[in-house]
Design a protein around this motif. Sequence first.
Motif, PDB file in Angstrom:
ATOM      1  N   SER A 276      63.710  -1.649  47.013  1.00  0.00           N
ATOM      2  CA  SER A 276      63.344  -0.880  45.824  1.00  0.00           C
ATOM      3  C   SER A 276      63.404  -1.726  44.555  1.00  0.00           C
ATOM      4  O   SER A 276      62.501  -1.665  43.723  1.00  0.00           O
ATOM      5  CB  SER A 276      64.263   0.336  45.676  1.00  0.00           C
TER       6      SER A 276
ATOM      7  N   TYR B 124      60.040  -2.909  42.372  1.00  0.00           N
ATOM      8  CA  TYR B 124      59.880  -2.659  40.940  1.00  0.00           C
ATOM      9  C   TYR B 124      59.610  -3.965  40.193  1.00  0.00           C
ATOM     10  O   TYR B 124      58.701  -4.037  39.374  1.00  0.00           O
ATOM     11  CB  TYR B 124      61.107  -1.966  40.339  1.00  0.00           C
TER      12      TYR B 124
ATOM     13  N   LEU C 114      65.814   3.599  38.059  1.00  0.00           N
ATOM     14  CA  LEU C 114      65.858   3.204  39.464  1.00  0.00           C
ATOM     15  C   LEU C 114      67.282   3.320  40.017  1.00  0.00           C
ATOM     16  O   LEU C 114      67.489   3.788  41.131  1.00  0.00           O
ATOM     17  CB  LEU C 114      65.324   1.779  39.631  1.00  0.00           C
TER      18      LEU C 114
ATOM     19  N   GLU D 275      68.037   6.842  40.894  1.00  0.00           N
ATOM     20  CA  GLU D 275      67.380   7.219  42.150  1.00  0.00           C
ATOM     21  C   GLU D 275      68.137   6.682  43.360  1.00  0.00           C
ATOM     22  O   GLU D 275      68.248   7.352  44.380  1.00  0.00           O
ATOM     23  CB  GLU D 275      65.956   6.675  42.192  1.00  0.00           C
TER      24      GLU D 275
END
Length: 129
Positions: free
Chosen positions: A59, A63, A113, A116
């Motif tokens: 992740s 990004y 992020l 999350e």
Amino acid sequence: LSLPGEKEEEFLTGLDSLKALGLTVITRRTNLSRLEKFQGFVPYEISVIGADHEGIVHSVAHYLAAENVQVETMDTRVSRAPITGTPIFSMQASIDAPPELTLPKLRHKLTELADELGVDIEVRLPVSK
């Protein structure tokens, strides 16, 4: 590593002596075009810490790639929390961000992020040595 062209053969011969000691040595000639590509990019350091789970590295890397960030180094590790033994993930990364990706914008996006993923992400300018 950079060195004058006339020193290349001597350097490679020296590396062969390391191979004789059982070390694997891999070299690759590069050029300065990479430096031109990242002209004006700003260096930052990123720290990530939280309960280990699948997908954290993916992740964060996804990004950064979407923002055209160059990852220079990334080190990850999983350790155990002292009392509970829970696996704790940590990551340290050195990156170069395009000039339009300001520190506040980078922090804001990585904070989203982090929420999350359920981890803490810190972004800072590199410490001078």
